[in-house]
Design a protein around this motif. Structure first.
Motif, mmCIF file in Angstrom:
data_model
loop_
_atom_site.group_PDB
_atom_site.id
_atom_site.type_symbol
_atom_site.label_atom_id
_atom_site.label_comp_id
_atom_site.label_asym_id
_atom_site.label_seq_id
_atom_site.Cartn_x
_atom_site.Cartn_y
_atom_site.Cartn_z
ATOM 1 N N UNK A 130 -35.821 15.277 -6.041
ATOM 2 C CA UNK A 130 -36.148 13.862 -5.881
ATOM 3 C C UNK A 130 -36.208 13.094 -7.192
ATOM 4 N N UNK A 131 -35.814 11.822 -7.107
ATOM 5 C CA UNK A 131 -35.930 10.879 -8.219
ATOM 6 C C UNK A 131 -36.731 9.685 -7.722
ATOM 7 N N UNK A 132 -37.171 8.840 -8.644
ATOM 8 C CA UNK A 132 -37.865 7.619 -8.251
ATOM 9 C C UNK A 132 -36.892 6.687 -7.543
ATOM 10 N N UNK A 133 -37.408 5.861 -6.674
ATOM 11 C CA UNK A 133 -36.571 4.968 -5.874
ATOM 12 C C UNK A 133 -35.672 4.096 -6.737
ATOM 13 N N UNK A 134 -36.202 3.625 -7.876
ATOM 14 C CA UNK A 134 -35.430 2.733 -8.739
ATOM 15 C C UNK A 134 -34.764 3.464 -9.902
ATOM 16 N N UNK A 135 -34.691 4.792 -9.831
ATOM 17 C CA UNK A 135 -34.077 5.577 -10.901
ATOM 18 C C UNK A 135 -32.586 5.265 -11.015
ATOM 19 N N UNK A 136 -32.066 5.221 -12.243
ATOM 20 C CA UNK A 136 -30.625 5.004 -12.436
ATOM 21 C C UNK A 136 -29.797 6.240 -12.089
ATOM 22 N N UNK A 137 -30.471 7.367 -11.804
ATOM 23 C CA UNK A 137 -29.766 8.601 -11.473
ATOM 24 C C UNK A 137 -29.232 8.509 -10.052
ATOM 25 N N UNK A 140 -24.561 13.601 -10.033
ATOM 26 C CA UNK A 140 -24.798 14.750 -10.899
ATOM 27 C C UNK A 140 -24.607 14.431 -12.378
ATOM 28 N N UNK A 141 -23.587 13.659 -12.721
ATOM 29 C CA UNK A 141 -23.329 13.366 -14.135
ATOM 30 C C UNK A 141 -24.469 12.598 -14.776
ATOM 31 N N UNK A 142 -25.257 11.898 -13.970
ATOM 32 C CA UNK A 142 -26.400 11.154 -14.500
ATOM 33 C C UNK A 142 -27.532 12.072 -14.949
ATOM 34 N N UNK A 143 -27.420 13.367 -14.621
ATOM 35 C CA UNK A 143 -28.475 14.317 -14.984
ATOM 36 C C UNK A 143 -28.290 14.889 -16.390
ATOM 37 N N UNK A 144 -27.154 14.626 -17.006
ATOM 38 C CA UNK A 144 -26.922 15.123 -18.367
ATOM 39 C C UNK A 144 -27.961 14.511 -19.303
ATOM 40 N N UNK A 145 -28.676 15.388 -20.010
ATOM 41 C CA UNK A 145 -29.718 14.930 -20.915
ATOM 42 C C UNK A 145 -31.048 14.649 -20.244
ATOM 43 N N UNK A 169 -18.712 18.997 -10.315
ATOM 44 C CA UNK A 169 -17.706 18.933 -11.365
ATOM 45 C C UNK A 169 -18.176 18.952 -12.795
ATOM 46 N N UNK A 170 -19.453 19.215 -13.040
ATOM 47 C CA UNK A 170 -19.919 19.275 -14.429
ATOM 48 C C UNK A 170 -19.395 20.536 -15.107
ATOM 49 N N UNK A 171 -19.073 20.426 -16.384
ATOM 50 C CA UNK A 171 -18.649 21.584 -17.154
ATOM 51 C C UNK A 171 -19.872 22.408 -17.537
#
Length: 343
Positions: A130-137, A140-145, A169-171
């Motif tokens: 889970x992420x926050x409702x207003x999370x920019x995530x 999957x690519x948004x999880x980098x870092x 598709x993440x390396x």
């Protein structure tokens, strides 16, 4: 994350070597205690529990399915690897963990065998990320870092997260940039809401309570990846099974019957029984999580273990380089010998 997983693997190996050298000090009596082939070799089994929750073996004891076998609670644990490491080192007589973690420990040389499935995921009972409702995530690519909270490393949550990242598709290099943070399950929601985590893992009753409070949304669920599946099983040490086959059989039979009782009994009746168990055992806990119990989450009848439940993780570990191809088969890890539902 590769370094993290390798460190956990090394730690498991150290614990295995330590545990295997421990002298057995179980409550077991000598095998010549009686000649009756059905007589229990031991009258008590030690185990770790979960605060505010009722396990199927605790339910079995309360329902009378284990009689005359008794259970001795030694404390609570927060993760599967901790639980089965305690089993290997003879701190407890049996423990449960995610099947992938059991395979890793078995491959490292641990003399353990899985005897019954005890938890899993289905449409009603699953693990969500889970992420926050207003999370920019959003993907999957948004999880980098970013930081994801899990209850432990090298187990169910880590496997699901890596599988999700790979399917999206993440390396491997990008996956290494996703940080897994170990945090007690009960603290995961708060850590997400206060910004300590970008994503948190929630399952069962903790998930339902968090959703009731609102303000969060799922990024993905483990059932999105694997469908309904039994995820973990209970293990005994091989020497314990050899010395105490009747006891193990009684335990597995009773636990299997409790699983089916919970599956086939109205939910409200199951919840009420669990609430009563918590009130009787006097462990300085409350029953606030019980009203959120929904289903057994176990795919097979009586928790009998299916070969695919281990094969999928053997394949996963072989592809990930932790297992040499062909060195371990599911039948070397589990047995349904003691489960009456597999006869």
């Amino acid at each position: 994350m590769k370094v993290t997983r390798l460190s956990i693997y090394t730690l498991l190996l150290i614990l295995v070597l330590f545990g295997c050298s421990a002298e057995s000090s179980s409550t077991a009596a000598e095998n010549d205690k009686g000649s009756d082939e059905n007589k229990l070799e031991v009258d008590t089994l030690r185990y770790s529990g979960s605060a505010g929750q009722v396990t199927f073996w605790e339910l079995a004891e309360d329902l009378g399915y284990l009689d005359p076998l008794k259970l001795e609670w030694t404390g609570n644990s927060t993760s599967g690897p901790e639980n089965i490491q305690a089993t290997v080192s003879n701190s407890i007589d049996f423990g449960g963990a995610f099947n992938g973690a059991i395979i890793k420990l078995k491959e490292a040389g641990a003399p353990i065998t899985s005897v019954i499935g005890y938890y899993g995921s289905d449409e009603q009972t699953f693990n969500g990320y889970y992420v926050l409702e207003d999370s920019p995530i959003k993907e999957a690519k948004d999880l980098i870092g970013k930081k994801i909270g899990v209850n432990t490393l090298g187990a169910h949550h880590e496997f699901a997260i890596i599988e999700y990242l790979r399917r999206e598709g993440l390396t491997e290099k990008e996956i290494d940039e996703v940080s897994l943070v170990v945090i007690p399950p009960a603290s995961g929601e708060q850590a997400l809401r206060t910004g300590q985590l970008d994503v948190t893992t929630l399952g069962g009753v903790l998930q339902d309570k968090a959703l009731e409070r609102g303000g969060i949304r799922p990024l993905f669920k483990d059932t999105d990846l694997f469908g309904s599946f039994t995820a973990g099983s209970l293990v005994f040490r091989d020497d314990f099974i050899k010395k105490n086959p009747n006891t193990v059989a009684k335990f597995v039979e009773g636990t299997a019957k409790a699983i089916e009782w919970a599956r086939n009994t109205p939910v409200e009746e199951v919840r009420e029984r669990m609430k009563t168990i918590i009130e009787k055992r006097n462990r300085n806990e409350d029953a606030e999580l019980i009203p959120y119990w929904k289903s057994v989450g176990i795919e097979s009848e009586g928790g009998q273990i299916l070969e695919k439940e281990f094969q999928v993780w053997i394949d996963w570990l072989e592809n990930d380089g932790f297992l040499q191809k062909g060195t371990l088969s599911p039948n070397e890890v589990f047995t349904n010998e003691f489960n009456p539902y597999s006869k």
